[in-house]
Design a protein around this motif. Structure first.
Motif, PDB file in Angstrom:
ATOM      1  N   ARG A 169       0.827  -1.204   0.000  1.00  0.00           N
ATOM      2  CA  ARG A 169       0.000   0.000   0.000  1.00  0.00           C
ATOM      3  C   ARG A 169       0.866   1.259   0.000  1.00  0.00           C
ATOM      4  O   ARG A 169       2.078   1.193   0.181  1.00  0.00           O
ATOM      5  CB  ARG A 169      -0.947   0.002   1.199  1.00  0.00           C
ATOM      6  N   VAL A 170       0.192   2.400  -0.194  1.00  0.00           N
ATOM      7  CA  VAL A 170       0.889   3.674  -0.310  1.00  0.00           C
ATOM      8  C   VAL A 170       0.158   4.713   0.527  1.00  0.00           C
ATOM      9  O   VAL A 170      -0.772   4.393   1.279  1.00  0.00           O
ATOM     10  CB  VAL A 170       0.957   4.121  -1.782  1.00  0.00           C
ATOM     11  N   GLY A 171       0.569   5.993   0.386  1.00  0.00           N
ATOM     12  CA  GLY A 171      -0.080   7.054   1.149  1.00  0.00           C
ATOM     13  C   GLY A 171      -1.571   7.111   0.890  1.00  0.00           C
ATOM     14  O   GLY A 171      -2.394   7.094   1.813  1.00  0.00           O
ATOM     15  N   HIS A 172      -1.963   7.195  -0.389  1.00  0.00           N
ATOM     16  CA  HIS A 172      -3.360   7.150  -0.795  1.00  0.00           C
ATOM     17  C   HIS A 172      -3.459   6.400  -2.117  1.00  0.00           C
ATOM     18  O   HIS A 172      -2.552   6.471  -2.951  1.00  0.00           O
ATOM     19  CB  HIS A 172      -3.946   8.555  -0.975  1.00  0.00           C
ATOM     20  N   ALA A 173      -4.568   5.707  -2.317  1.00  0.00           N
ATOM     21  CA  ALA A 173      -4.821   5.022  -3.585  1.00  0.00           C
ATOM     22  C   ALA A 173      -5.416   6.027  -4.565  1.00  0.00           C
ATOM     23  O   ALA A 173      -6.637   6.165  -4.668  1.00  0.00           O
ATOM     24  CB  ALA A 173      -5.757   3.838  -3.371  1.00  0.00           C
ATOM     25  N   ILE A 174      -4.545   6.732  -5.264  1.00  0.00           N
ATOM     26  CA  ILE A 174      -4.983   7.751  -6.221  1.00  0.00           C
ATOM     27  C   ILE A 174      -4.157   7.645  -7.506  1.00  0.00           C
ATOM     28  O   ILE A 174      -3.172   6.920  -7.582  1.00  0.00           O
ATOM     29  CB  ILE A 174      -4.859   9.180  -5.645  1.00  0.00           C
ATOM     30  N   ASP A 175      -4.579   8.377  -8.522  1.00  0.00           N
ATOM     31  CA  ASP A 175      -3.823   8.585  -9.752  1.00  0.00           C
ATOM     32  C   ASP A 175      -3.510   7.283 -10.504  1.00  0.00           C
ATOM     33  O   ASP A 175      -2.348   6.972 -10.783  1.00  0.00           O
ATOM     34  CB  ASP A 175      -2.521   9.334  -9.468  1.00  0.00           C
ATOM     35  N   PRO A 176      -4.533   6.542 -10.892  1.00  0.00           N
ATOM     36  CA  PRO A 176      -4.268   5.332 -11.670  1.00  0.00           C
ATOM     37  C   PRO A 176      -3.787   5.659 -13.082  1.00  0.00           C
ATOM     38  O   PRO A 176      -4.119   6.701 -13.647  1.00  0.00           O
ATOM     39  CB  PRO A 176      -5.638   4.641 -11.711  1.00  0.00           C
ATOM     40  N   ALA A 227       4.926   4.598  -5.590  1.00  0.00           N
ATOM     41  CA  ALA A 227       4.159   4.033  -6.699  1.00  0.00           C
ATOM     42  C   ALA A 227       3.929   2.548  -6.463  1.00  0.00           C
ATOM     43  O   ALA A 227       4.738   1.866  -5.829  1.00  0.00           O
ATOM     44  CB  ALA A 227       4.902   4.243  -8.009  1.00  0.00           C
ATOM     45  N   ILE A 228       2.825   2.045  -6.986  1.00  0.00           N
ATOM     46  CA  ILE A 228       2.530   0.612  -6.971  1.00  0.00           C
ATOM     47  C   ILE A 228       2.171   0.179  -8.383  1.00  0.00           C
ATOM     48  O   ILE A 228       1.441   0.871  -9.100  1.00  0.00           O
ATOM     49  CB  ILE A 228       1.380   0.275  -6.005  1.00  0.00           C
ATOM     50  N   LEU A 229       2.680  -0.978  -8.767  1.00  0.00           N
ATOM     51  CA  LEU A 229       2.387  -1.571 -10.056  1.00  0.00           C
ATOM     52  C   LEU A 229       1.767  -2.939  -9.823  1.00  0.00           C
ATOM     53  O   LEU A 229       2.242  -3.716  -8.989  1.00  0.00           O
ATOM     54  CB  LEU A 229       3.669  -1.726 -10.871  1.00  0.00           C
TER      55      LEU A 229
END
Length: 332
Positions: A132-139, A159-161
Motif C-alpha cells: 500500500r501507499v499514502g493514498h490510492a490515487i492517480d491510476p 508508486a505501486i504496479l
C-alpha cells in the motif's frame, strides 16, 4: 505572440489529463478543476481528430456522488485513466470511499470511449492490500508490448504496479510491487515503452506548489531496477508558467511522434485548484534513447499534428470548439 497563441489545449479548468488514442482519434480524460478542495464529482471526456480542435461531451461520462453512478464513492473525482481491451473500454478513476475513510480506485466499462460507462459496485484498489501507499490515487494503465500483459499503476508518496486480471476488473494481488529508484516520487505515475526501454514519468512535489514538476526513470524490465534520469518538465517563471505536472504521454499510432499532456496553473492567476491542460511535443535522444527535457510553451508551439499522421509546425491547442460525435450525448 498573440493571445490566441497562449491558450491551453482545453478551454477552461482541467487537471490531471490522461491522453489516449483509439482508431486514429484522440481522447483526453481529466479532473474537473476549479472546485474547492478538489471536490469535483463529475468526469467528462474530450476528443479530437487532429490534436488541435477539441470537443467535450455535454453530459458527464461518470458521476461520483451518493446518488450518482458509483455506489461506493461520495466524490473527489480525480485523475482518471482509460484502456481498451478487446471491444471494451475500461475507465479507472479515483473517488473518496466513506466506508474506508480514504480514497479508492474504481473501474467502469463501456462499449465506446465516450461512454456510457457502467461502474463496478466496489472499488478494485482500496489501499488495504498487502502493498500500500499514502493514498490510492492517480491510476494509469499500461499495455506491455513485450509480454502483452496489462497493468495498473497508481500511488501517492510511493508508486505501486500490479497486473490486471484477464477481464481487467481486478488486480492480481500476487503481482503487487513498488518500483524502486523513483527519486522524490509524489504521484501521477505514467508508463511508456520505446525500443526496448520502459519509461516511467511521475510528479514531484505538491500540485499547489509552483515548483510541481515531472521526474523520469527508465528500466529494461518493467519490474526494474529503475534508474532515475532527473526532471524532464518544470516551471518557466519568465513566461508565468508554474505547477507543470501530472502528465501523460502519447505516442501517435504508427509513428515515432510523441506528445506530453500535463496541467499547469491557469494563466493568469491560477493555483493548485485552478489549473489548465496543455500539450507539448516530447523528443528522445537518438544516441541514448532517453527522453529529452521538455521546455514548456504557452500554447504548444511547434506540435500541430496533420492529417498525414506526421507532425509539423507551428501550433497546437488554439481553440476548443465543440463539434458533434456520433456517440456523444452532446457538446458545449
Amino acid at each position: 505572440m498573440s493571445p490566441l497563441d497562449e491558450r491551453p489545449a482545453l478551454p477552461g479548468l482541467w487537471a490531471d489529463p490522461n491522453i489516449a488514442e483509439f482508431d486514429g482519434r484522440f481522447y483526453i480524460y481529466a479532473t474537473t478543476d476549479g472546485v474547492p478542495e478538489w471536490g469535483a464529482t463529475e468526469y467528462y471526456a474530450w476528443w479530437s481528430d487532429d490534436l488541435r480542435e477539441w470537443s467535450r461531451t455535454a453530459d458527464p461520462i461518470l458521476i461520483l456522488a451518493p446518488d450518482g453512478d458509483v455506489p461506493w464513492a461520495s466524490g473527489k473525482a480525480w485523475a482518471p485513466t482509460i484502456m481498451r481491451r478487446g471491444e471494451k473500454y475500461f475507465f479507472y478513476f479515483c473517488g473518496f470511499a466513506p466506508a474506508l475513510g480514504d480514497h479508492a480506485i474504481g473501474v467502469a466499462v463501456a462499449d465506446d470511449p465516450l461512454g456510457p460507462f457502467l461502474a463496478e459496485r466496489e472499488p478494485i484498489v482500496t489501499n488495504t492490500e498487502e502493498v500500500r501507499v499514502g493514498h490510492a490515487i492517480d491510476p494509469a494503465t499500461f499495455a506491455d508490448p513485450v509480454t502483452g500483459r496489462r497493468y495498473l499503476l497508481w500511488g501517492n508518496t510511493s508508486a505501486i504496479l500490479a497486473e490486471l486480471s484477464e477481464n481487467s476488473l481486478r488486480i492480481l494481488p500476487q503481482t503487487l510491487t513498488k518500483p524502486e529508484g523513483l527519486a522524490l516520487f509524489s504521484e501521477g505515475a505514467f508508463l511508456n515503452h520505446r525500443r526496448g526501454l520502459y519509461h516511467l514519468t511521475y510528479s514531484i512535489g505538491d500540485t499547489r506548489w509552483k515548483e510541481y514538476r515531472v521526474g523520469y526513470a527508465t528500466a529494461h524490465d518493467i519490474r526494474g531496477p529503475w534508474t532515475y534520469r532527473g526532471v524532464i518538465l518544470q516551471q518557466r517563471p519568465e513566461l508565468g508558467i508554474f505547477g507543470t505536472g501530472h502528465s501523460s504521454i502519447l505516442n501517435v499510432e504508427g509513428t515515432d511522434d510523441w506528445f506530453i499532456v500535463y496541467h499547469r496553473f491557469a494563466r493568469p492567476g491560477g493555483d493548485g485548484m485552478h489549473r489548465e491542460t496543455v500539450i507539448d511535443r516530447l523528443h528522445f535522444d537518438e544516441d541514448t534513447g532517453l527522453m529529452q527535457v521538455v521546455i514548456p510553451t504557452l500554447g504548444g508551439e511547434g506540435v500541430i499534428f496533420d492529417d498525414t499522421r506526421r507532425a509539423s509546425p507551428p501550433t497546437i491547442g488554439l481553440s476548443g470548439t465543440a463539434r458533434s460525435h456520433p456517440r456523444a450525448k452532446g457538446t458545449d
